[in-house]
Design a protein around this motif. Structure first.
Motif, PDB file in Angstrom:
ATOM      1  N   GLU A 191       0.953  -1.282   0.172  1.00  0.00           N
ATOM      2  CA  GLU A 191       0.084   0.104  -0.024  1.00  0.00           C
ATOM      3  C   GLU A 191       0.900   1.178  -0.071  1.00  0.00           C
ATOM      4  OE1 GLU A 191      -3.616   2.083   0.077  1.00  0.00           O
ATOM      5  OE2 GLU A 191      -3.054   0.051  -0.445  1.00  0.00           O
ATOM      6  N   LEU A 192       1.926   1.053   0.837  1.00  0.00           N
ATOM      7  CA  LEU A 192       2.829   2.387   0.999  1.00  0.00           C
ATOM      8  C   LEU A 192       3.690   2.633  -0.547  1.00  0.00           C
ATOM      9  CD1 LEU A 192       4.207   2.059   4.392  1.00  0.00           C
ATOM     10  CD2 LEU A 192       2.693   3.831   3.686  1.00  0.00           C
ATOM     11  N   ILE A 193       3.991   1.642  -1.036  1.00  0.00           N
ATOM     12  CA  ILE A 193       4.651   1.604  -2.374  1.00  0.00           C
ATOM     13  C   ILE A 193       3.843   2.354  -3.475  1.00  0.00           C
ATOM     14  CG2 ILE A 193       5.818   0.112  -4.194  1.00  0.00           C
ATOM     15  CD1 ILE A 193       6.560  -1.661  -1.919  1.00  0.00           C
ATOM     16  N   ARG A 194       2.069   1.831  -3.408  1.00  0.00           N
ATOM     17  CA  ARG A 194       1.450   2.245  -4.290  1.00  0.00           C
ATOM     18  C   ARG A 194       1.316   3.600  -4.276  1.00  0.00           C
ATOM     19  NH1 ARG A 194      -0.577  -3.056  -3.818  1.00  0.00           N
ATOM     20  NH2 ARG A 194      -1.808  -2.255  -2.089  1.00  0.00           N
ATOM     21  N   HIS A 195       1.734   4.432  -3.068  1.00  0.00           N
ATOM     22  CA  HIS A 195       1.619   5.575  -2.776  1.00  0.00           C
ATOM     23  C   HIS A 195       2.924   6.435  -3.009  1.00  0.00           C
ATOM     24  CE1 HIS A 195      -2.439   4.921  -0.485  1.00  0.00           C
ATOM     25  NE2 HIS A 195      -2.611   6.180  -1.005  1.00  0.00           N
ATOM     26  N   GLY A 196       3.767   5.682  -3.630  1.00  0.00           N
ATOM     27  CA  GLY A 196       5.166   6.239  -3.906  1.00  0.00           C
ATOM     28  C   GLY A 196       6.159   6.191  -2.798  1.00  0.00           C
ATOM     29  N   VAL A 197       6.036   5.755  -1.862  1.00  0.00           N
ATOM     30  CA  VAL A 197       6.893   5.603  -0.626  1.00  0.00           C
ATOM     31  C   VAL A 197       7.895   4.489  -0.843  1.00  0.00           C
ATOM     32  CG1 VAL A 197       7.215   5.338   1.760  1.00  0.00           C
ATOM     33  CG2 VAL A 197       5.286   6.435   0.837  1.00  0.00           C
ATOM     34  N   GLU A 198       9.122   4.837  -0.492  1.00  0.00           N
ATOM     35  CA  GLU A 198      10.172   3.781  -0.658  1.00  0.00           C
ATOM     36  C   GLU A 198      10.071   2.869   0.596  1.00  0.00           C
ATOM     37  OE1 GLU A 198      15.076   3.469  -1.180  1.00  0.00           O
ATOM     38  OE2 GLU A 198      14.019   5.247  -1.408  1.00  0.00           O
ATOM     39  N   VAL A 199       9.978   1.671   0.569  1.00  0.00           N
ATOM     40  CA  VAL A 199       9.986   0.677   1.547  1.00  0.00           C
ATOM     41  C   VAL A 199      10.903  -0.454   1.739  1.00  0.00           C
ATOM     42  CG1 VAL A 199       8.456  -0.825   2.733  1.00  0.00           C
ATOM     43  CG2 VAL A 199       7.511   0.893   1.609  1.00  0.00           C
ATOM     44  N   TRP A 200      11.753  -0.916   2.730  1.00  0.00           N
ATOM     45  CA  TRP A 200      12.368  -1.816   3.037  1.00  0.00           C
ATOM     46  C   TRP A 200      11.864  -2.731   3.762  1.00  0.00           C
ATOM     47  CZ3 TRP A 200      17.274  -2.274   6.559  1.00  0.00           C
ATOM     48  CH2 TRP A 200      17.734  -3.733   6.382  1.00  0.00           C
ATOM     49  N   ILE A 201      11.671  -4.001   3.479  1.00  0.00           N
ATOM     50  CA  ILE A 201      11.210  -5.003   4.248  1.00  0.00           C
ATOM     51  C   ILE A 201      12.261  -6.175   4.414  1.00  0.00           C
ATOM     52  CG2 ILE A 201       9.448  -6.840   4.935  1.00  0.00           C
ATOM     53  CD1 ILE A 201       8.054  -4.354   4.890  1.00  0.00           C
ATOM     54  N   SER A 202      12.830  -6.202   5.807  1.00  0.00           N
ATOM     55  CA  SER A 202      13.937  -7.256   6.005  1.00  0.00           C
ATOM     56  C   SER A 202      13.032  -8.640   6.499  1.00  0.00           C
ATOM     57  CB  SER A 202      14.611  -6.764   7.018  1.00  0.00           C
ATOM     58  OG  SER A 202      13.890  -6.601   8.374  1.00  0.00           O
ATOM     59  N   ASN A 203      13.883  -9.660   6.196  1.00  0.00           N
ATOM     60  CA  ASN A 203      13.200 -10.896   6.563  1.00  0.00           C
ATOM     61  C   ASN A 203      14.251 -11.744   7.144  1.00  0.00           C
ATOM     62  OD1 ASN A 203      10.611 -12.012   6.246  1.00  0.00           O
ATOM     63  ND2 ASN A 203      10.807 -12.681   4.085  1.00  0.00           N
ATOM     64  N   HIS A 204      15.054 -11.021   7.995  1.00  0.00           N
ATOM     65  CA  HIS A 204      16.021 -12.131   8.636  1.00  0.00           C
ATOM     66  C   HIS A 204      15.493 -12.882   9.726  1.00  0.00           C
ATOM     67  CE1 HIS A 204      15.605  -7.983  10.708  1.00  0.00           C
ATOM     68  NE2 HIS A 204      16.195  -8.478  11.621  1.00  0.00           N
ATOM     69  N   ARG A 205      16.006 -14.221  10.107  1.00  0.00           N
ATOM     70  CA  ARG A 205      15.414 -14.820  10.919  1.00  0.00           C
ATOM     71  C   ARG A 205      16.504 -15.483  12.030  1.00  0.00           C
ATOM     72  NH1 ARG A 205      11.393 -13.550   8.417  1.00  0.00           N
ATOM     73  NH2 ARG A 205       9.378 -14.651   8.438  1.00  0.00           N
ATOM     74  N   SER A 206      17.924 -15.243  11.699  1.00  0.00           N
ATOM     75  CA  SER A 206      19.024 -15.770  12.461  1.00  0.00           C
ATOM     76  C   SER A 206      19.565 -14.629  13.079  1.00  0.00           C
ATOM     77  CB  SER A 206      19.911 -16.680  11.613  1.00  0.00           C
ATOM     78  OG  SER A 206      20.493 -15.684  10.501  1.00  0.00           O
ATOM     79  N   VAL A 207      20.551 -15.375  14.129  1.00  0.00           N
ATOM     80  CA  VAL A 207      21.476 -14.272  14.784  1.00  0.00           C
ATOM     81  C   VAL A 207      22.379 -13.626  13.903  1.00  0.00           C
ATOM     82  CG1 VAL A 207      23.530 -14.436  16.342  1.00  0.00           C
ATOM     83  CG2 VAL A 207      21.387 -15.631  17.025  1.00  0.00           C
ATOM     84  N   ASP A 208      23.193 -14.435  12.776  1.00  0.00           N
ATOM     85  CA  ASP A 208      23.811 -13.805  11.861  1.00  0.00           C
ATOM     86  C   ASP A 208      23.032 -12.576  11.035  1.00  0.00           C
ATOM     87  OD1 ASP A 208      26.107 -14.952  12.507  1.00  0.00           O
ATOM     88  OD2 ASP A 208      26.009 -16.655  10.999  1.00  0.00           O
ATOM     89  N   GLY A 209      21.900 -13.135  10.946  1.00  0.00           N
ATOM     90  CA  GLY A 209      20.781 -12.286  10.163  1.00  0.00           C
ATOM     91  C   GLY A 209      20.603 -10.802  10.682  1.00  0.00           C
ATOM     92  N   ILE A 210      20.448 -11.099  11.977  1.00  0.00           N
ATOM     93  CA  ILE A 210      20.399  -9.762  12.975  1.00  0.00           C
ATOM     94  C   ILE A 210      21.537  -8.806  12.841  1.00  0.00           C
ATOM     95  CG2 ILE A 210      19.892  -8.971  15.386  1.00  0.00           C
ATOM     96  CD1 ILE A 210      18.305 -11.327  15.856  1.00  0.00           C
ATOM     97  N   LEU A 211      22.719  -9.489  13.052  1.00  0.00           N
ATOM     98  CA  LEU A 211      23.805  -8.592  12.831  1.00  0.00           C
ATOM     99  C   LEU A 211      23.994  -7.907  11.566  1.00  0.00           C
ATOM    100  CD1 LEU A 211      26.046 -11.064  14.704  1.00  0.00           C
ATOM    101  CD2 LEU A 211      25.379  -8.957  15.741  1.00  0.00           C
ATOM    102  N   ASP A 212      23.762  -8.675  10.511  1.00  0.00           N
ATOM    103  CA  ASP A 212      23.785  -8.172   9.261  1.00  0.00           C
ATOM    104  C   ASP A 212      22.707  -7.196   8.903  1.00  0.00           C
ATOM    105  OD1 ASP A 212      24.760  -8.321   6.461  1.00  0.00           O
ATOM    106  OD2 ASP A 212      22.990  -9.002   5.866  1.00  0.00           O
ATOM    107  N   TYR A 213      21.500  -7.251   9.734  1.00  0.00           N
ATOM    108  CA  TYR A 213      20.543  -6.355   9.368  1.00  0.00           C
ATOM    109  C   TYR A 213      21.097  -4.941  10.210  1.00  0.00           C
ATOM    110  CZ  TYR A 213      16.287  -3.811  11.015  1.00  0.00           C
ATOM    111  OH  TYR A 213      15.141  -2.898  11.038  1.00  0.00           O
TER     112      TYR A 213
END
Length: 267
Positions: free
Chosen positions: A80-102
């Motif tokens: 919905e936000l993208i359709r209104h022209g907003v830049e969006v980043w959805i992260s999808n990390h699930r691990s400890v390494d992923g959190i650190l990289d995030y």
């Protein structure tokens, strides 16, 4: 002149906590209503979203140039936000390494890459210290982590990894690898009985963990954790968000419980 986005809306807690830790909180113009860390954010920033819903109109009024969210569960909000022209980043990390990289990636996006790297390194050193202490334990307990009680849902990947770092072994490692909560539903509560955890950690998202209710479940009295009174709450804000809290306060709370268990069984 500051680089990167200047007006950020955080749809979950972990980007808010991370940006405050990096000293970039002035960029935040809106946060999730579930945010509790840091506590000052609730006083300073307008609350414009829950987890599965958001006040799109209120977000647009804030004129964000960047919105940060987490997981496929927020896909509709993002769309919905993208359709209104907003830049969006959805992260999808699930691990400890992923959190650190995030943490490193979010820092880089706001021009604070060096500070983010240093912060992630600091968190990693804390995890390494806890792992070294855990390696000295004479025994490793079997741990059942319960994320929800109706239905029973076992812990997600980063939780299972933190249990291991803290000195225990998750009793549902195959479930932890599943990213969606519905894939971690325990259809048969007796499976917990059969896996006989030494410790039960409860973190019921949004409500207080009730050890007495867990102990009263049919047939659960024979579980070592129930028999020995090893049922402990880990507050959901410090373990169920894939951000800094889990890698600091969350894992330390688990390590404290595990060390106390080890001291008791060694007596």
């Amino acid at each position: 002149m500051k680089r990167g986005p200047q007006r950020i809306v955080c749809l979950t807690e972990e980007p808010t906590e991370t940006l405050y830790a990096l000293g970039e909180q002035d960029r935040i113009v809106g946060i999730s209503g579930f945010t509790v860390r840091p506590s000052i954010a609730r006083k300073e920033k307008p609350k414009v979203s829950a987890f599965t819903s958001a006040k799109i109109g209120e977000i647009l009024k804030l004129r964000p140039d960047f919105v940060v969210g987490f997981s496929d569960i927020q896909a509709e909000i993002a769309g919905e936000l993208i359709r209104h022209g907003v830049e969006v980043w959805i992260s999808n990390h699930r691990s400890v390494d992923g959190i650190l990289d995030y943490i490193r990636r979010l820092g880089a996006l706001v021009g604070a890459g060096a500070r983010a790297d240093a912060y992630a390194d600091q968190l990693q050193r804390g995890l390494d210290d806890i792992a070294r202490e855990a390696a000295a334990l004479s025994r490793r307990p079997k741990v059942y982590f319960e994320e929800w009680d109706e239905p029973l849902i076992s812990g997600i990947q980063w939780v299972a990894e933190l249990v291991r770092i803290a000195g225990g072994d998750d009793v549902f490692p195959e479930r932890a690898a599943e990213s969606l909560a519905k894939q971690r539903i325990l259809e048969d509560p007796d499976e917990v009985v059969r896996r006989a955890p030494d410790i039960i950690l409860g973190s019921w998202c949004g409500k207080k963990f009730r050890p007495e209710k867990v102990a009263a479940r049919p047939g659960w009295g024979v579980i070592p954790a129930v028999r020995d009174g090893e049922l402990h709450e880990i507050k959901s804000p410090i373990i169920l968000q894939p951000g800094p809290a889990a890698l600091s306060d969350g894992v330390r709370e688990m390590a404290k419980v595990i060390r106390a268990w080890a001291a008791r069984v060694d007596r």
